[in-house]
Design an enzyme around this catalytic site. Sequence first.
Site, PDB file in Angstrom:
ATOM      1  N   CYS A  31       0.864  -1.183   0.000  1.00  0.00           N
ATOM      2  CA  CYS A  31       0.000   0.000   0.000  1.00  0.00           C
ATOM      3  C   CYS A  31       0.906   1.240   0.000  1.00  0.00           C
ATOM      4  O   CYS A  31       2.050   1.172  -0.456  1.00  0.00           O
ATOM      5  CB  CYS A  31      -0.986  -0.019   1.160  1.00  0.00           C
ATOM      6  SG  CYS A  31      -0.241   0.006   2.796  1.00  0.00           S
ATOM      7  N   ASN A  91       2.193   1.365   4.511  1.00  0.00           N
ATOM      8  CA  ASN A  91       2.480   0.089   5.195  1.00  0.00           C
ATOM      9  C   ASN A  91       2.170   0.158   6.696  1.00  0.00           C
ATOM     10  O   ASN A  91       2.821  -0.495   7.503  1.00  0.00           O
ATOM     11  CB  ASN A  91       3.938  -0.375   4.966  1.00  0.00           C
ATOM     12  CG  ASN A  91       4.204  -1.832   5.349  1.00  0.00           C
ATOM     13  OD1 ASN A  91       5.320  -2.171   5.742  1.00  0.00           O
ATOM     14  ND2 ASN A  91       3.234  -2.697   5.234  1.00  0.00           N
ATOM     15  N   CYS A 145      -1.507   0.740   7.468  1.00  0.00           N
ATOM     16  CA  CYS A 145      -2.956   0.463   7.561  1.00  0.00           C
ATOM     17  C   CYS A 145      -3.353  -0.747   6.718  1.00  0.00           C
ATOM     18  O   CYS A 145      -3.599  -1.831   7.248  1.00  0.00           O
ATOM     19  CB  CYS A 145      -3.776   1.680   7.133  1.00  0.00           C
ATOM     20  SG  CYS A 145      -3.527   3.132   8.176  1.00  0.00           S
ATOM     21  N   ARG A 146      -3.424  -0.571   5.395  1.00  0.00           N
ATOM     22  CA  ARG A 146      -4.011  -1.616   4.561  1.00  0.00           C
ATOM     23  C   ARG A 146      -3.128  -2.851   4.375  1.00  0.00           C
ATOM     24  O   ARG A 146      -3.603  -3.982   4.560  1.00  0.00           O
ATOM     25  CB  ARG A 146      -4.391  -1.035   3.191  1.00  0.00           C
ATOM     26  CG  ARG A 146      -5.524  -0.044   3.274  1.00  0.00           C
ATOM     27  CD  ARG A 146      -5.644   0.777   2.010  1.00  0.00           C
ATOM     28  NE  ARG A 146      -4.481   1.659   1.838  1.00  0.00           N
ATOM     29  CZ  ARG A 146      -4.263   2.420   0.788  1.00  0.00           C
ATOM     30  NH1 ARG A 146      -5.109   2.389  -0.224  1.00  0.00           N
ATOM     31  NH2 ARG A 146      -3.205   3.203   0.740  1.00  0.00           N
ATOM     32  N   SER A 147      -1.857  -2.656   3.996  1.00  0.00           N
ATOM     33  CA  SER A 147      -1.062  -3.857   3.681  1.00  0.00           C
ATOM     34  C   SER A 147      -0.695  -4.678   4.920  1.00  0.00           C
ATOM     35  O   SER A 147      -0.699  -5.915   4.831  1.00  0.00           O
ATOM     36  CB  SER A 147       0.158  -3.528   2.814  1.00  0.00           C
ATOM     37  OG  SER A 147       1.030  -2.646   3.441  1.00  0.00           O
ATOM     38  N   ASP A 161      -8.195   3.999   1.089  1.00  0.00           N
ATOM     39  CA  ASP A 161      -7.240   4.411   2.121  1.00  0.00           C
ATOM     40  C   ASP A 161      -8.020   4.879   3.355  1.00  0.00           C
ATOM     41  O   ASP A 161      -8.776   5.847   3.278  1.00  0.00           O
ATOM     42  CB  ASP A 161      -6.402   5.558   1.546  1.00  0.00           C
ATOM     43  CG  ASP A 161      -5.323   6.012   2.494  1.00  0.00           C
ATOM     44  OD1 ASP A 161      -5.348   5.612   3.677  1.00  0.00           O
ATOM     45  OD2 ASP A 161      -4.449   6.777   2.048  1.00  0.00           O
TER      46      ASP A 161
HETATM   47  P1  4NP Z   1      -1.814   2.796   4.190  1.00  0.00           P
HETATM   48  O1  4NP Z   1      -2.452   4.137   4.780  1.00  0.00           O
HETATM   49  O2  4NP Z   1      -1.248   3.145   2.840  1.00  0.00           O
HETATM   50  O3  4NP Z   1      -2.964   1.880   4.097  1.00  0.00           O
HETATM   51  O4  4NP Z   1      -0.750   2.361   5.188  1.00  0.00           O
HETATM   52  C1  4NP Z   1      -1.777   5.357   4.852  1.00  0.00           C
HETATM   53  C2  4NP Z   1      -0.939   5.603   5.908  1.00  0.00           C
HETATM   54  C3  4NP Z   1      -0.287   6.812   5.989  1.00  0.00           C
HETATM   55  C4  4NP Z   1      -0.485   7.767   5.006  1.00  0.00           C
HETATM   56  C5  4NP Z   1      -1.314   7.499   3.942  1.00  0.00           C
HETATM   57  C6  4NP Z   1      -1.950   6.287   3.853  1.00  0.00           C
HETATM   58  N1  4NP Z   1       0.157   9.010   5.108  1.00  0.00           N
HETATM   59  O5  4NP Z   1      -0.081   9.879   4.252  1.00  0.00           O
HETATM   60  O6  4NP Z   1       0.964   9.234   6.028  1.00  0.00           O
END
Ligand code: 4NP
Length: 159
Positions: A11, A14, A16-18, A127
Amino acid sequence: MSEPVRVLFVCLGNICRSPSAEGVFRQVVENAGLSNQVKIDSCGTGSWHVGKAPDGRAREAAARRGIDISDLRARQFQESDLFEFDYVLVMDRQSLADIKRVQKEIGGTEPELFLDYGSPSHDEVPDPYYGGNQGFEMVLDLIQEASEGLLARLRERLA
Ligand code: 4NP
């Protein structure tokens, strides 16, 4: 026994989703008795959160489903991942485009949208970072369904 199949979830951050996908798919594979035959990891295309544990909201949502992702730590995608994993499964179109660009240059495993293995009603895992807890539940629902589809594919491959 044949070599393990290697699966990488990707993602943006790294956190939240992955890592949620890593935890859910690990549980699905364990329940199928295939842990020795599948290697699972996750990473992000961005570097902001490298070394951090998953977001507390993701940890809590996973824990409510009996999945502990608290020991995972974020790392950034690297080019060598395309040669070390048989499946590179990305959460959204932006990550797909980012990794496709690299793959076109250097070769290796072609990235795919993870939800291609799941519900036809969604192609991306939204997201959840800037939203509320509901977003994290939806992430887990979408990931659970795709994990089962992916397991079915791997069973064919491992048979
Ligand atoms: P992820 O979520 O891609 O599912 O881990 C996010 C975590 C942090 C951010 C964006 C998406 N960020 O902009 O910091």
